[in-house]
Design a protein around this motif. Structure first.
Motif, mmCIF file in Angstrom:
data_model
loop_
_atom_site.group_PDB
_atom_site.id
_atom_site.type_symbol
_atom_site.label_atom_id
_atom_site.label_comp_id
_atom_site.label_asym_id
_atom_site.label_seq_id
_atom_site.Cartn_x
_atom_site.Cartn_y
_atom_site.Cartn_z
ATOM 1 N N THR A 171 0.826 -1.052 0.061
ATOM 2 C CA THR A 171 -0.486 -0.233 -0.267
ATOM 3 C C THR A 171 0.969 1.398 0.104
ATOM 4 O OG1 THR A 171 -1.727 -0.958 1.611
ATOM 5 C CG2 THR A 171 -1.593 1.590 1.358
ATOM 6 N N THR A 172 0.124 2.547 -1.028
ATOM 7 C CA THR A 172 1.047 3.495 -0.939
ATOM 8 C C THR A 172 0.351 4.983 -0.316
ATOM 9 O OG1 THR A 172 0.333 3.961 -3.354
ATOM 10 C CG2 THR A 172 2.905 2.780 -2.557
ATOM 11 N N ARG A 173 0.764 5.233 0.023
ATOM 12 C CA ARG A 173 -0.050 6.374 0.846
ATOM 13 C C ARG A 173 0.556 7.693 0.998
ATOM 14 N NH1 ARG A 173 -3.771 5.975 6.175
ATOM 15 N NH2 ARG A 173 -1.663 5.509 6.713
ATOM 16 N N THR A 174 0.294 8.373 0.052
ATOM 17 C CA THR A 174 1.375 9.901 0.016
ATOM 18 C C THR A 174 0.316 11.446 0.406
ATOM 19 O OG1 THR A 174 2.076 8.339 -2.033
ATOM 20 C CG2 THR A 174 2.786 10.905 -1.540
ATOM 21 N N ILE A 175 0.940 12.659 0.731
ATOM 22 C CA ILE A 175 -0.251 13.785 0.912
ATOM 23 C C ILE A 175 1.120 14.580 0.210
ATOM 24 C CG2 ILE A 175 -1.351 15.120 2.445
ATOM 25 C CD1 ILE A 175 -1.025 12.903 5.233
ATOM 26 N N GLY A 176 0.176 15.309 -1.069
ATOM 27 C CA GLY A 176 1.669 16.151 -1.430
ATOM 28 C C GLY A 176 0.868 18.136 -1.019
ATOM 29 N N LEU A 177 1.007 18.512 -1.206
ATOM 30 C CA LEU A 177 0.805 20.101 -0.536
ATOM 31 C C LEU A 177 -0.722 20.447 -2.224
ATOM 32 C CD1 LEU A 177 3.753 21.818 -0.388
ATOM 33 C CD2 LEU A 177 2.138 21.225 1.618
ATOM 34 N N ASP A 178 -1.453 20.874 -1.464
ATOM 35 C CA ASP A 178 -2.721 21.397 -2.634
ATOM 36 C C ASP A 178 -2.002 21.941 -4.024
ATOM 37 O OD1 ASP A 178 -4.421 20.701 -1.015
ATOM 38 O OD2 ASP A 178 -5.179 22.695 -0.410
ATOM 39 N N CYS A 179 -1.083 22.313 -4.221
ATOM 40 C CA CYS A 179 -0.629 23.828 -5.183
ATOM 41 C C CYS A 179 -0.269 22.779 -6.542
ATOM 42 C CB CYS A 179 0.730 24.688 -4.489
ATOM 43 S SG CYS A 179 1.982 23.703 -3.739
ATOM 44 N N ILE A 180 -0.053 21.617 -6.329
ATOM 45 C CA ILE A 180 0.432 20.929 -6.572
ATOM 46 C C ILE A 180 -0.784 20.370 -8.161
ATOM 47 C CG2 ILE A 180 1.941 19.445 -5.008
ATOM 48 C CD1 ILE A 180 -0.323 17.107 -6.361
ATOM 49 N N ARG A 181 -1.602 20.695 -7.661
ATOM 50 C CA ARG A 181 -3.081 20.266 -8.542
ATOM 51 C C ARG A 181 -3.017 21.510 -9.653
ATOM 52 N NH1 ARG A 181 -8.109 17.553 -5.855
ATOM 53 N NH2 ARG A 181 -7.266 16.640 -3.900
ATOM 54 N N ASP A 182 -1.754 22.028 -9.407
ATOM 55 C CA ASP A 182 -1.698 23.285 -10.850
ATOM 56 C C ASP A 182 -0.861 23.103 -11.652
ATOM 57 O OD1 ASP A 182 -4.187 24.072 -10.240
ATOM 58 O OD2 ASP A 182 -3.036 25.642 -8.691
ATOM 59 N N HIS A 183 0.377 22.002 -11.038
ATOM 60 C CA HIS A 183 1.320 22.034 -11.943
ATOM 61 C C HIS A 183 1.769 20.529 -12.244
ATOM 62 C CE1 HIS A 183 5.818 19.958 -12.139
ATOM 63 N NE2 HIS A 183 5.795 22.167 -12.586
ATOM 64 N N GLY A 184 0.896 20.439 -13.881
ATOM 65 C CA GLY A 184 0.905 19.334 -14.736
ATOM 66 C C GLY A 184 1.924 18.016 -14.533
#
Length: 328
Positions: A171-184
């Protein structure tokens, strides 16, 4: 409705019966609902604690159901207070862990020491340790992907490691910053990860980068502002327990990436409604998938899509919002 909000089906049954039949007492609820007296009294105790029922002003020995609109408001307030408490606790834990890591990082560079820490310097050495973690992990890899948009070489290395992990059923669980939604490129990587069954969420802010393997070992940067300076390899049970608790809190407060298909029509499909009801009744993804005759991976993706459409940060909030919009 209450089951979709994370409460038990028994609570929903008793509460709805009391709303429709204000004059019913314990005896009537037992007889009409085909429940035992113990089940009814236990449900009433829980509903009273949740402020969904109250004592009658005229008859102190009677309980009355609180109007649904007031009950929902109360549950929302309780959820809000709980989220604030979790945020304060997470901030306190993060500060404590940062002090601990700073202390460990200040120690001389040595091999693995009795305190369960080892400094690893140089990008090649760091990459070798990451690859080793990917090979040795057997259950779960949890990651704080701090720093926002990721460099192309970092994404390529992460994809190789993630592909091996997912291929072995880890299982892999990753948390990124909200701003990555705007980085292709970074968003594309997150979508690729979820398409293979990985789980990915985002949050407005995150602690420094961390990789937690099987909740037994972890990698954290020596310098949070420059991860290329080196990392600490941690195995001490105390610090691992703290890092695990920090990740779990951040995960519960983050938003699933969700499906990337065109926005569906308002409402839920029959399968989505069934899934939300089962999750609300306390079933795990695996158990709900079995009852719906779908794979656990499909169940996870369906749930992530529901949360994304409702802009919900938790399953409880997804059930609440779905109920408020009349989708259930």
């Amino acid at each position: 409705m209450l089951a979709a909000m994370g409460l038990k089906a028994l609570h929903e049954t008793v509460y709805e019966a009391m709303i429709r039949n204000p004059s019913w007492g314990v005896d009537e609820l037992v007889a009409r609902l085909d429940l035992t007296e113990s089940e009814v009294r236990s449900a009433l105790d829980d509903l009273f604690e949740l402020r969904l029922v109250r004592r009658s002003f005229e008859h102190a020995d009677r309980l009355l159901a609180v109007a649904p609109e007031m009950g929902l408001r109360t549950l929302l307030e309780r959820q809000h207070d709980e989220l604030l408490r979790q945020q304060r606790q997470m901030a306190e834990q993060q500060a404590s862990i940062s002090r601990m890591i700073t202390h460990l990082a200040a120690r001389p560079v040595t091999a693995a020491e009795s305190d369960g820490s080892e400094q690893i310097l140089g990008m090649d050495a760091i990459q070798r340790r990451l690859e080793r973690l990917a090979e040795e992990a057997t259950e779960e890899i949890c990651t704080f992907m701090s720093g926002g948009a990721q460099a192309a070489d970092s994404l390529e290395a992460a994809r190789r490691n993630d592909a091996r992990l997912l291929g072995r059923g880890v299982t892999t669980r990753t948390i990124g910053l909200d701003c990555i939604r705007d980085h292709g490129p970074t968003l594309e990587h997150a979508r690729w990860l979820t398409s293979l069954g990985g789980e990915f969420r985002t949050a407005p802010s995150l602690p420094p980068r961390m990789i937690l393997a099987d909740r037994r070992t972890a990698l954290v940067p020596l310098d949070p502002d420059n991860t290329r300076k080196g990392v600490l390899y941690l195995t001490g049970p105390g610090v691992i327990a703290s890092l695990t608790a920090l990740f779990d809190q951040a995960w519960n407060q983050s938003t699933p990436l969700g499906a990337d298909d065109p926005a569906p029509e308002p409402g839920l499909s029959e399968a989505e409604r069934d899934l939300l009801h089962l999750i609300g009744q306390g079933h795990t993804d695996e158990a709900a998938a079995g009852k719906l005759h779908i794979s656990p991976r499909t169940a996870r993706r369906m749930m992530a899509a529901i949360m994304e459409r409702l802009e919900a940060r938790s399953r409880f909030e997804a059930g609440l919002k779905a109920a408020q919009q009349g989708w259930l």
